[in-house]
Design a protein around this motif. Sequence first.
Motif, PDB file in Angstrom:
ATOM      1  N   PHE A 160       0.931  -1.298   0.156  1.00  0.00           N
ATOM      2  CA  PHE A 160      -0.308   0.206  -0.292  1.00  0.00           C
ATOM      3  C   PHE A 160       0.846   1.309   0.132  1.00  0.00           C
ATOM      4  CE2 PHE A 160      -2.842   2.801   2.073  1.00  0.00           C
ATOM      5  CZ  PHE A 160      -3.584   3.428   1.895  1.00  0.00           C
ATOM      6  N   ILE A 161       2.168   1.253   0.775  1.00  0.00           N
ATOM      7  CA  ILE A 161       2.500   2.286   0.251  1.00  0.00           C
ATOM      8  C   ILE A 161       2.796   2.698  -0.725  1.00  0.00           C
ATOM      9  CG2 ILE A 161       5.254   2.843   1.633  1.00  0.00           C
ATOM     10  CD1 ILE A 161       4.120   1.810   4.682  1.00  0.00           C
ATOM     11  N   ASN A 215      12.050  22.471 -11.748  1.00  0.00           N
ATOM     12  CA  ASN A 215      12.470  20.785 -12.117  1.00  0.00           C
ATOM     13  C   ASN A 215      13.294  20.334 -10.950  1.00  0.00           C
ATOM     14  OD1 ASN A 215      11.075  21.291 -14.328  1.00  0.00           O
ATOM     15  ND2 ASN A 215      12.773  21.944 -15.888  1.00  0.00           N
ATOM     16  N   VAL A 216      14.428  21.180 -10.466  1.00  0.00           N
ATOM     17  CA  VAL A 216      14.956  20.480  -9.553  1.00  0.00           C
ATOM     18  C   VAL A 216      14.485  20.499  -8.695  1.00  0.00           C
ATOM     19  CG1 VAL A 216      17.152  21.174  -8.364  1.00  0.00           C
ATOM     20  CG2 VAL A 216      17.094  22.041 -10.433  1.00  0.00           C
ATOM     21  N   MET A 217      13.270  20.854  -8.115  1.00  0.00           N
ATOM     22  CA  MET A 217      12.664  20.254  -6.412  1.00  0.00           C
ATOM     23  C   MET A 217      12.866  19.545  -7.224  1.00  0.00           C
ATOM     24  SD  MET A 217      10.790  24.628  -6.094  1.00  0.00           S
ATOM     25  CE  MET A 217       9.776  23.627  -4.700  1.00  0.00           C
ATOM     26  N   ILE A 218      11.620  18.861  -7.812  1.00  0.00           N
ATOM     27  CA  ILE A 218      10.751  17.980  -8.392  1.00  0.00           C
ATOM     28  C   ILE A 218      11.591  16.746  -8.510  1.00  0.00           C
ATOM     29  CG2 ILE A 218       9.539  15.985 -10.572  1.00  0.00           C
ATOM     30  CD1 ILE A 218       8.531  19.137 -11.050  1.00  0.00           C
ATOM     31  N   ILE A 219      12.882  16.827  -9.198  1.00  0.00           N
ATOM     32  CA  ILE A 219      14.082  15.504  -8.985  1.00  0.00           C
ATOM     33  C   ILE A 219      14.196  15.143  -7.359  1.00  0.00           C
ATOM     34  CG2 ILE A 219      16.322  14.914  -9.683  1.00  0.00           C
ATOM     35  CD1 ILE A 219      16.139  16.551 -12.646  1.00  0.00           C
ATOM     36  N   ILE A 220      14.538  16.181  -6.786  1.00  0.00           N
ATOM     37  CA  ILE A 220      15.006  16.180  -4.993  1.00  0.00           C
ATOM     38  C   ILE A 220      13.878  15.618  -4.554  1.00  0.00           C
ATOM     39  CG2 ILE A 220      15.364  17.431  -3.463  1.00  0.00           C
ATOM     40  CD1 ILE A 220      16.999  19.785  -4.710  1.00  0.00           C
ATOM     41  N   SER A 221      12.548  16.208  -4.847  1.00  0.00           N
ATOM     42  CA  SER A 221      11.679  15.083  -3.878  1.00  0.00           C
ATOM     43  C   SER A 221      11.205  14.157  -4.623  1.00  0.00           C
ATOM     44  CB  SER A 221      10.255  15.988  -4.878  1.00  0.00           C
ATOM     45  OG  SER A 221      10.043  17.519  -4.173  1.00  0.00           O
ATOM     46  N   SER A 222      11.357  13.688  -5.932  1.00  0.00           N
ATOM     47  CA  SER A 222      11.086  12.255  -6.029  1.00  0.00           C
ATOM     48  C   SER A 222      12.424  11.306  -5.308  1.00  0.00           C
ATOM     49  CB  SER A 222      11.111  12.255  -7.508  1.00  0.00           C
ATOM     50  OG  SER A 222      10.393  13.712  -8.486  1.00  0.00           O
ATOM     51  N   VAL A 223      12.912  12.266  -5.461  1.00  0.00           N
ATOM     52  CA  VAL A 223      14.743  10.899  -4.436  1.00  0.00           C
ATOM     53  C   VAL A 223      14.373  10.676  -3.368  1.00  0.00           C
ATOM     54  CG1 VAL A 223      16.723  10.779  -4.099  1.00  0.00           C
ATOM     55  CG2 VAL A 223      16.321  11.962  -6.355  1.00  0.00           C
ATOM     56  N   ALA A 224      13.590  12.115  -2.543  1.00  0.00           N
ATOM     57  CA  ALA A 224      13.161  12.212  -1.053  1.00  0.00           C
ATOM     58  C   ALA A 224      12.527  10.568  -0.924  1.00  0.00           C
ATOM     59  CB  ALA A 224      13.151  13.178  -0.287  1.00  0.00           C
ATOM     60  N   LEU A 225      10.949  10.932  -2.229  1.00  0.00           N
ATOM     61  CA  LEU A 225       9.577  10.269  -1.748  1.00  0.00           C
ATOM     62  C   LEU A 225      10.248   8.974  -1.434  1.00  0.00           C
ATOM     63  CD1 LEU A 225       6.738  10.261  -1.389  1.00  0.00           C
ATOM     64  CD2 LEU A 225       5.983  10.007  -3.691  1.00  0.00           C
ATOM     65  N   LEU A 226      11.401   8.200  -2.824  1.00  0.00           N
ATOM     66  CA  LEU A 226      11.473   7.174  -3.091  1.00  0.00           C
ATOM     67  C   LEU A 226      13.210   6.409  -1.263  1.00  0.00           C
ATOM     68  CD1 LEU A 226      11.642   4.808  -4.850  1.00  0.00           C
ATOM     69  CD2 LEU A 226      13.695   5.379  -6.365  1.00  0.00           C
ATOM     70  N   ILE A 261      12.397   7.654   1.043  1.00  0.00           N
ATOM     71  CA  ILE A 261      11.117   7.262   2.203  1.00  0.00           C
ATOM     72  C   ILE A 261      10.519   6.375   2.581  1.00  0.00           C
ATOM     73  CG2 ILE A 261       9.202   8.671   3.774  1.00  0.00           C
ATOM     74  CD1 ILE A 261      10.447  11.360   3.085  1.00  0.00           C
ATOM     75  N   ASN A 262      10.047   5.702   0.765  1.00  0.00           N
ATOM     76  CA  ASN A 262       9.295   5.079   1.075  1.00  0.00           C
ATOM     77  C   ASN A 262       9.948   3.633   1.073  1.00  0.00           C
ATOM     78  OD1 ASN A 262       6.723   3.293  -0.697  1.00  0.00           O
ATOM     79  ND2 ASN A 262       8.821   2.392  -1.549  1.00  0.00           N
ATOM     80  N   VAL A 263      11.752   3.267   1.417  1.00  0.00           N
ATOM     81  CA  VAL A 263      12.378   2.386   1.315  1.00  0.00           C
ATOM     82  C   VAL A 263      12.508   1.892   2.461  1.00  0.00           C
ATOM     83  CG1 VAL A 263      14.975   1.213   0.632  1.00  0.00           C
ATOM     84  CG2 VAL A 263      13.109   2.032  -1.582  1.00  0.00           C
ATOM     85  N   LEU A 264      13.069   3.592   3.256  1.00  0.00           N
ATOM     86  CA  LEU A 264      12.944   2.986   4.450  1.00  0.00           C
ATOM     87  C   LEU A 264      11.569   2.886   5.605  1.00  0.00           C
ATOM     88  CD1 LEU A 264      14.417   4.182   7.348  1.00  0.00           C
ATOM     89  CD2 LEU A 264      13.962   6.454   7.153  1.00  0.00           C
ATOM     90  N   ILE A 265      10.550   3.250   5.107  1.00  0.00           N
ATOM     91  CA  ILE A 265       9.564   2.200   5.944  1.00  0.00           C
ATOM     92  C   ILE A 265       9.287   1.511   5.362  1.00  0.00           C
ATOM     93  CG2 ILE A 265       7.343   3.228   6.338  1.00  0.00           C
ATOM     94  CD1 ILE A 265       7.215   5.876   5.035  1.00  0.00           C
TER      95      ILE A 265
END
Length: 220
Positions: free
Chosen positions: A163-164, A189-200, A202-206
């Motif tokens: 689900f996550i 665009n830079v913010m999108i790249i950083i946010s996408s990496v961070a989101l991924l 966080i997903n793995v960490l959870i």
Amino acid sequence: MKLYHIIILSLITYLCEGYILWRYCSLLFVRKYSVKKCCVIYFVLYSISVIFSVLSIPAINSILFFLNTMLIIKLTYKVTWGKSLFHAIIATFMMIITEMLILLLVPNYSHMVYNFIYNFQLQILIYFISKIFYFIAMTAIAYSRSSKKYNQIRNTKIIIPFFISLITAFTLITILEICLSISLPFYINVMIIISSVALLLINVLIIVLYNFIEKQNEQT
């Protein structure tokens, strides 16, 4: 895309694929060596793939993916060549299927993406989305084939990591739709790249923390 863009994308891709393969194999096989030695094998074989990725030839990348997967499974885990071949075929097939899945999930993707094929942040989003679905597919297959943890398939707790991942994929697809529809300035665009990496991450960490907590609960 520029050469360093291709290298960055390749590194991100193979880090994701390496983690997914590690998790898949840990559910099915017993390691031959320590974690450090196994990581060295992963690193060496995936480094070869990164080197060849600069050629940007999909056929070579697919062949290397299959060969690397087969060699990693055979060299790192206690399995026969036949088993390593079988699971390499499964991994390659699921990788291709999950990458093609974006064509169905994103309306007008096939028409629009070719206009942005050299757009770096779009390629990162596309890679991330496909790897999340690849993770879900490979984990589901691993649980379905694991005789040790067969009973856990019926446990509703397994739904939580999936689900996550689905929420993360949906969020990235939404961002991808926005990027395909609107011309955004460079800083966004830079913010999108950083946010996408961070989101991924966080997903793995959870998911890692969730699995760790589950193991601790099983031991108590």
